[in-house]
Design an enzyme around this catalytic site. Structure first.
Site, PDB file in Angstrom:
ATOM      1  N   SER A 166      48.125 -12.179  20.601  1.00  0.00           N
ATOM      2  CA  SER A 166      46.835 -11.629  21.010  1.00  0.00           C
ATOM      3  C   SER A 166      45.660 -12.058  20.134  1.00  0.00           C
ATOM      4  O   SER A 166      44.527 -12.068  20.598  1.00  0.00           O
ATOM      5  CB  SER A 166      46.913 -10.106  21.059  1.00  0.00           C
ATOM      6  OG  SER A 166      47.312  -9.603  19.816  1.00  0.00           O
ATOM      7  N   HIS A 179      50.184  -9.356  27.040  1.00  0.00           N
ATOM      8  CA  HIS A 179      49.001 -10.148  27.425  1.00  0.00           C
ATOM      9  C   HIS A 179      49.348 -11.237  28.431  1.00  0.00           C
ATOM     10  O   HIS A 179      48.497 -12.055  28.771  1.00  0.00           O
ATOM     11  CB  HIS A 179      48.346 -10.778  26.188  1.00  0.00           C
ATOM     12  CG  HIS A 179      47.634  -9.785  25.326  1.00  0.00           C
ATOM     13  ND1 HIS A 179      46.337  -9.381  25.554  1.00  0.00           N
ATOM     14  CD2 HIS A 179      48.059  -9.084  24.249  1.00  0.00           C
ATOM     15  CE1 HIS A 179      45.973  -8.493  24.649  1.00  0.00           C
ATOM     16  NE2 HIS A 179      47.003  -8.293  23.847  1.00  0.00           N
ATOM     17  N   LYS A 185      46.756  -3.161  30.450  1.00  0.00           N
ATOM     18  CA  LYS A 185      45.871  -4.337  30.356  1.00  0.00           C
ATOM     19  C   LYS A 185      45.625  -4.864  31.781  1.00  0.00           C
ATOM     20  O   LYS A 185      44.876  -4.237  32.522  1.00  0.00           O
ATOM     21  CB  LYS A 185      46.480  -5.388  29.417  1.00  0.00           C
ATOM     22  CG  LYS A 185      46.727  -4.840  27.993  1.00  0.00           C
ATOM     23  CD  LYS A 185      47.064  -5.925  27.014  1.00  0.00           C
ATOM     24  CE  LYS A 185      47.682  -5.410  25.721  1.00  0.00           C
ATOM     25  NZ  LYS A 185      46.820  -4.535  24.905  1.00  0.00           N
TER      26      LYS A 185
HETATM   27  N1  PLP Z   1      52.239  -5.303  22.602  1.00  0.00           N
HETATM   28  C1  PLP Z   1      51.190  -6.133  22.552  1.00  0.00           C
HETATM   29  C2  PLP Z   1      51.428  -7.601  22.401  1.00  0.00           C
HETATM   30  C3  PLP Z   1      49.891  -5.628  22.645  1.00  0.00           C
HETATM   31  O1  PLP Z   1      48.837  -6.453  22.574  1.00  0.00           O
HETATM   32  C4  PLP Z   1      49.707  -4.233  22.784  1.00  0.00           C
HETATM   33  C5  PLP Z   1      48.350  -3.637  22.856  1.00  0.00           C
HETATM   34  O2  PLP Z   1      47.469  -3.937  22.139  1.00  0.00           O
HETATM   35  C6  PLP Z   1      50.824  -3.410  22.830  1.00  0.00           C
HETATM   36  C7  PLP Z   1      52.074  -3.975  22.751  1.00  0.00           C
HETATM   37  C8  PLP Z   1      50.695  -1.924  22.977  1.00  0.00           C
HETATM   38  O3  PLP Z   1      50.486  -1.622  24.321  1.00  0.00           O
HETATM   39  P1  PLP Z   1      50.205  -0.114  24.757  1.00  0.00           P
HETATM   40  O4  PLP Z   1      48.730   0.071  24.711  1.00  0.00           O
HETATM   41  O5  PLP Z   1      50.775  -0.008  26.137  1.00  0.00           O
HETATM   42  O6  PLP Z   1      50.947   0.746  23.788  1.00  0.00           O
END
Ligand code: PLP
Length: 400
Positions: A183, A211, A242
């Site tokens: 990310s 993502h 997202k």
């Molecule tokens: N995994 C990744 C790669 C993320 O970018 C994010 C959110 O920023 C998450 C997990 C966490 O997602 P959630 O908001 O559903 O807990």
């Protein structure tokens, strides 16, 4: 409050401000969309949200949430195995599995919970978890909470991954966990290489495609589809917060035995409520929407490519990549924050990220592109970025 604790909080908060890493929340008074109304600022163009397909305010998605609220009320009022689970959760999980080509899927209130629930359930002292150094915090924290052995390889370094697989050959299970799209960099994991190594060394692969889901691959099925291994990765975790509606929620998708085992043993399942029905209803509608509107995914891809190309033409140097995450490295954290503030004055909302989120000297503006952006929106953002870059002395090409 305890005095010593209070003093500590005040001093550490002061320290965050002095170091320029204090986060100020911007309040938005309208739905998440390309343009939002920001309290005290009026309309601003958003280039910092994960609303990749523009589904957060899509009428069908919003209406599905409203309808689920009417049908099921606010929530289960307990955890699923105790008081029952709504049929909308089953429908959502069924649709996720169909979309990702897996045998089954299990929803969580967040991908954070899905990730921490996965590693804590399956990995113990006799196992080894091997993780990319740039993996998301939820993977890192999830593993820290277990007694399993941890190995971290340099970002996308397949040689190091292989030596760690070899070194861990006595383990009961070797479990490779990687982000699908990283990310902060906007690049992809080397999934085909990782899967080859896993096959060679009899390891398990889990991809957090938060993502990538709805974003990558011709039809938005994610990084596995992008690399032609749709439905073939052992375990996929992802978020519903997202591209897939943007509300909240996450899931683990894979073989039925895996999700069944998680239903029995994963602690965020056993000790925490299910997704609110509004969120489940919206996410279900979002996944159906992606399947009936593949052109959204194509628009996202062409918007991202357009933005990257125009940035390069302007002399600004985005990190290379093929995702809608387009980071521009600016150097010092204070500069990234200053540029982000100036951009907001120009009505463009782009977050600056600095140390400790990214390495010292690699602070960046992270632009995120949406299918809902028009070319006019993107041109507006590009003009503001170039203007502010010139103001702070970053090299740009003269406009002809
Ligand atoms: N995994 C990744 C790669 C993320 O970018 C994010 C959110 O920023 C998450 C997990 C966490 O997602 P959630 O908001 O559903 O807990």
């Amino acid at each position: 409050m305890n005095q010593a604790f209070r003093v500590r909080l005040d001093e550490e908060l002061k320290g965050f401000k002095a170091a320029g890493v204090y986060k100020k929340l911007n309040h938005i008074e309208s739905p998440q969309a390309p343009w939002v109304v920001m309290e005290g600022r009026g309309k601003v163009l958003v280039l910092s949200s994960n609303n990749y397909l523009g589904l957060a305010a899509e009428p069908e998605v919003v209406e599905a949430g409203r309808s689920a609220l009417t049908t099921y009320g606010a929530g289960t009022a307990s955890v699923r195995f105790i008081c029952g689970t709504f049929t909308v959760h089953r429908a959502l999980e069924h649709e996720i599995a169909l979309f990702l080509g897996t045998e089954s899927a299990l929803s969580y209130v967040s991908c954070w919970n899905a990730n921490t629930g996965l590693t804590a359930t399956f990995l113990g002292e006799e196992d080894v978890l091997i993780s990319d150094e740039l993996n998301h915090a939820s993977i890192i924290d999830g593993v820290r909470a277990t007694k399993t052995n941890r190995k971290v390889y340099k970002h996308s370094d397949m040689k190091e991954l292989e030596s760690q697989l070899v070194a861990a050959k006595q383990a009961r299970h070797r479990f490779i966990f990687t982000d699908g799209v990283f990310s902060m960099e906007g690049d992809l994991c080397r999934l085909p290489d990782i899967m080859d190594l896993a096959r060679k060394h009899d390891a398990i692969v889990a991809v957090d495609d938060s993502h990538g889901t709805g974003v990558m691959g011709r039809s938005g099925r994610g990084v596995p589809e992008h690399f032609g291994v749709h439905g073939l990765v052992d375990v996929v975790t992802s978020t519903l917060g997202k591209a897939l509606g943007g509300a909240a929620g996450g899931f683990t998708a894979g073989p039925l035995a895996l999700t069944d085992y998680l239903t029995q043993r994963s602690r965020p399942q056993l000790f925490s409520n299910a997704l609110p029905p509004t969120v489940a209803g919206s996410a279900l509608a979002a996944i159906k929407f992606v399947q009936t509107h593949p052109e959204r995914v194509e628009t996202l891809r062409s918007n991202a490519a357009y933005f990257r190309e125009r940035l390069k033409e302007s002399g600004l140097k985005p990190l290379a990549g093929e995702t809608p995450i387009v980071p521009i490295i600016v150097g010092e954290t204070s500069l990234a924050i200053k540029m982000s503030e100036r951009l907001l004055e120009e009505k463009v909302f782009v977050t600056g990220f600095g140390f400790p989120v990214v390495p010292q000297g690699h602070a960046r503006l992270r632009c995120q592109i949406s299918a809902a952006h028009t070319r006019d929106d993107l041109n507006f953002a590009l003009a503001a970025l170039v203007k502010i870059a010139r103001e702070v002395g970053l090299p740009t090409r003269p406009t002809s």
